[in-house]
Design a protein around this motif. Structure first.
Motif, mmCIF file in Angstrom:
data_model
loop_
_atom_site.group_PDB
_atom_site.id
_atom_site.type_symbol
_atom_site.label_atom_id
_atom_site.label_comp_id
_atom_site.label_asym_id
_atom_site.label_seq_id
_atom_site.Cartn_x
_atom_site.Cartn_y
_atom_site.Cartn_z
ATOM 1 N N GLU A 152 18.042 29.373 -22.099
ATOM 2 C CA GLU A 152 18.770 30.558 -21.635
ATOM 3 C C GLU A 152 19.865 30.997 -22.605
ATOM 4 N N LEU A 156 14.846 30.347 -20.687
ATOM 5 C CA LEU A 156 14.982 31.797 -20.805
ATOM 6 C C LEU A 156 13.736 32.402 -20.178
ATOM 7 N N GLN A 208 18.105 34.478 -16.863
ATOM 8 C CA GLN A 208 18.192 33.033 -16.703
ATOM 9 C C GLN A 208 18.082 32.690 -15.224
#
Length: 198
Positions: free
Chosen positions: A110, A187, A196
């Protein structure tokens, strides 16, 4: 005495008519894109190294690193370990993997949204600058960049290429797999944006 049932009346087949979007099945490009945008997907960076311009000349420039953000990536088989990535037909990565059988995948975390966005840009001339400030190491087998801090990295060898509409499905055998970072979440890509979990 058994009677033969009357045969069902034949129904003339009517060819499907193309919709305004050009698809005979009746779904437009925009409708299909909108529906599929509701499917959350993980984000990976696919990398490979272009072969040298002249492999027989040691003074010739070496091949350039190439990278591409992908969301159409999945596991296919455990035994043997196979993965699949979908590439737009005629894209730089599609052309490269048609001649280079070795490639790599970094599963982005993320915190690596900037990497995904950078390698998703269209119309770029060279990938050299895109790799310049990204920490990575070279894979032992494929020699392609493996992004530092990725949740997982894989090195692959192409087993099969399948043309599917305007894309090429590349199935690769996983040669190495590692988990360089256990920190952070994945991600994801959902409704046209990087996101996220949580």
């Amino acid at each position: 005495m058994l009677k033969t049932p009357p045969s069902a009346p034949s129904v003339p087949s009517v060819p499907a008519q193309p919709s305004p979007g050009g698809h005979a099945e009746g779904v437009s490009n925009d409708e299909f894109r909108a529906a599929m945008s509701r499917l959350a997907a993980g984000v990976v960076l696919v990398t490979a190294v272009e072969p040298p311009l002249d492999p027989d000349d040691p003074t010739a420039p070496g091949g350039e690193d190439v990278g591409m953000t992908a969301t159409a990536f999945m596991s296919v088989s455990l035994d043997p370990p196979l993965v699949l990535v979908s590439l737009r037909e005629g894209s730089r990565m599609d052309d490269l993997l048609a001649e280079q059988p070795l490639w790599a995948v970094s599963v982005l975390s993320e915190s690596q949204r900037h990497i995904a966005g950078r390698f998703a840009m269209k119309g770029r001339v060279s990938d050299r600058l895109l790799f310049a400030d990204i920490p990575y190491r070279r894979g032992d087998v494929a020699g392609a960049p493996l992004v530092g801090g990725a949740l997982a990295t894989l090195e692959c060898r192409t087993e099969q290429r399948v043309t599917a509409g305007d894309h090429t499905l590349v199935i690769g055998r996983v040669l190495t797999a590692s988990i360089p970072s256990a920190e952070g979440g994945p991600l994801t890509y959902f409704r046209g944006r990087y996101r996220q979990l949580g």
